[in-house]
Design a protein around this motif. Structure first.
Motif, PDB file in Angstrom:
ATOM      1  N   MET A 153      55.886   9.778 -24.353  1.00  8.57           N
ATOM      2  CA  MET A 153      55.483   8.374 -24.478  1.00  8.57           C
ATOM      3  C   MET A 153      54.100   8.144 -23.889  1.00  8.57           C
ATOM      4  O   MET A 153      53.316   7.330 -24.403  1.00  8.57           O
ATOM      5  N   CYS A 170      55.300   0.809 -29.576  1.00  8.23           N
ATOM      6  CA  CYS A 170      55.408   2.184 -29.075  1.00  8.23           C
ATOM      7  C   CYS A 170      54.325   2.517 -28.051  1.00  8.23           C
ATOM      8  O   CYS A 170      54.278   3.646 -27.546  1.00  8.23           O
ATOM      9  N   ASN A 189      62.726  -0.327 -18.695  1.00  3.29           N
ATOM     10  CA  ASN A 189      63.333  -0.623 -19.998  1.00  3.29           C
ATOM     11  C   ASN A 189      62.961  -2.032 -20.468  1.00  3.29           C
ATOM     12  O   ASN A 189      63.821  -2.845 -20.842  1.00  3.29           O
ATOM     13  N   MET A 216      58.493   1.635 -19.408  1.00  5.79           N
ATOM     14  CA  MET A 216      59.508   2.642 -19.735  1.00  5.79           C
ATOM     15  C   MET A 216      60.569   2.716 -18.638  1.00  5.79           C
ATOM     16  O   MET A 216      61.774   2.721 -18.909  1.00  5.79           O
ATOM     17  N   VAL A 229      53.782   2.265 -24.839  1.00  7.95           N
ATOM     18  CA  VAL A 229      54.592   1.951 -23.655  1.00  7.95           C
ATOM     19  C   VAL A 229      54.003   2.624 -22.423  1.00  7.95           C
ATOM     20  O   VAL A 229      53.807   3.848 -22.405  1.00  7.95           O
ATOM     21  N   ILE A 258      61.289   3.110 -27.180  1.00  8.00           N
ATOM     22  CA  ILE A 258      61.154   4.415 -26.550  1.00  8.00           C
ATOM     23  C   ILE A 258      61.542   5.471 -27.578  1.00  8.00           C
ATOM     24  O   ILE A 258      62.694   5.550 -28.005  1.00  8.00           O
ATOM     25  N   ASN A 281      60.419  11.302 -24.523  1.00  3.87           N
ATOM     26  CA  ASN A 281      60.572  11.328 -23.069  1.00  3.87           C
ATOM     27  C   ASN A 281      59.321  10.742 -22.415  1.00  3.87           C
ATOM     28  O   ASN A 281      58.373  10.334 -23.101  1.00  3.87           O
ATOM     29  N   LYS A 282      59.309  10.706 -21.095  1.00  6.47           N
ATOM     30  CA  LYS A 282      58.226  10.045 -20.374  1.00  6.47           C
ATOM     31  C   LYS A 282      56.869  10.674 -20.694  1.00  6.47           C
ATOM     32  O   LYS A 282      55.879   9.969 -20.921  1.00  6.47           O
TER      33      LYS A 282
END
Length: 265
Positions: free
Chosen positions: A139, A116, A126, A123, A118, A132, A135-136
């Protein structure tokens, strides 16, 4: 071709003029009576080597411990984790073997797995191996808390008998968390990670850890085919970043636990 008559007195072994004893007249102890408790000796040897490494880690200013078993190590790790804490976890089957999830839940801790942690690139592309879960922006926040957690736990690819810690990463999130940012860092390693020196440690990683990780992730790399590291340029290789922690980093709360069992890769 002539043959030798072994019964001929000329060929009988003598000491002076006296013939050697006929051992058939003596009762020898059975071989199994000469056996010893190999398991006990091996355990003592493992404890000996681990305690030497712990002593040298302490000389290098780490807080270091030896635990005979996974159970003992689990209890020690939990004692080093504060209630309500955020825990970053590097990719480590040694850490996984401690089975900490339920106990961390009782302490109201949140454990962030390496999958996790990331970054934006992983992200957006992918990248395989990551999970994920937001959301961005979310994360990004998870990644930051992973790197500045109350406690960061990871394994070691190798620990030298003189007390140095070696890790090699493919992505770098594990090594990043092990160096700076968290309130407390805990490295946990089985006896199989102990090596003679830095070169032996790097060899162990190339010949054992990297190849086992390739199998884990399904990477078809040349080292698994030939058995020898060829310093490949594959984008799948997991040997991109090397860290060697010679001494405890300044102003860090750095703990190392060595367990007298074979654990991890």
């Amino acid at each position: 071709m002539s043959t030798i008559d072994l019964n001929n007195s000329i060929f009988k072994l003598k000491i002076g003029e006296k013939k050697m004893l006929d051992l058939h007249d003596f009762k020898m102890p059975k071989l199994k009576e000469e056996d010893c408790n190999r398991d006990s000796i091996r355990k003592d040897y493992i404890r000996q080597e681990c305690q030497i490494a712990v002593k040298n880690l302490m000389k290098n200013n780490f807080t270091a411990y030896y635990c005979d078993s996974v159970t003992e190590a689990r209890n020690l790790v939990l004692s080093l984790i504060p209630d309500n804490g955020i825990i970053g976890c590097g990719d480590s089957h040694t850490v996984f073997a401690l089975e900490l999830d339920e106990e961390l839940k009782k302490k109201n801790c949140v454990a962030i797995p390496h999958t996790c942690a990331v970054n934006n690139y992983a992200m957006e592309h992918n990248s395989p191996g990551f999970k994920i879960i937001g959301n961005k922006e979310e994360m990004r926040d998870i990644l930051m808390q992973y790197l500045v957690a109350n406690v960061f736990m990871l394994g070691a690819n190798a620990i030298t008998i003189d007390g140095q810690i070696i890790n090699i990463d493919g992505t770098g999130n594990r090594i990043a968390g092990s160096l700076y940012g968290s309130d407390r860092i805990i490295v946990i390693a089985g006896v199989n990670k102990l090596v003679k020196d830095l070169n032996s440690g790097l060899d162990r990683i190339r010949f054992v850890a990297a190849q086992m990780n390739n199998i884990k992730y399904g990477n078809d790399l040349v080292c698994n085919i030939s058995g020898i590291c060829k310093e490949c340029r594959s984008d799948q290789r997991n040997c991109n970043i090397t860290s060697i922690i010679h001494k405890k980093p300044v102003d860090s709360d750095f703990h190392v636990i060595i367990i007298g069992e074979e654990l991890g890769f």
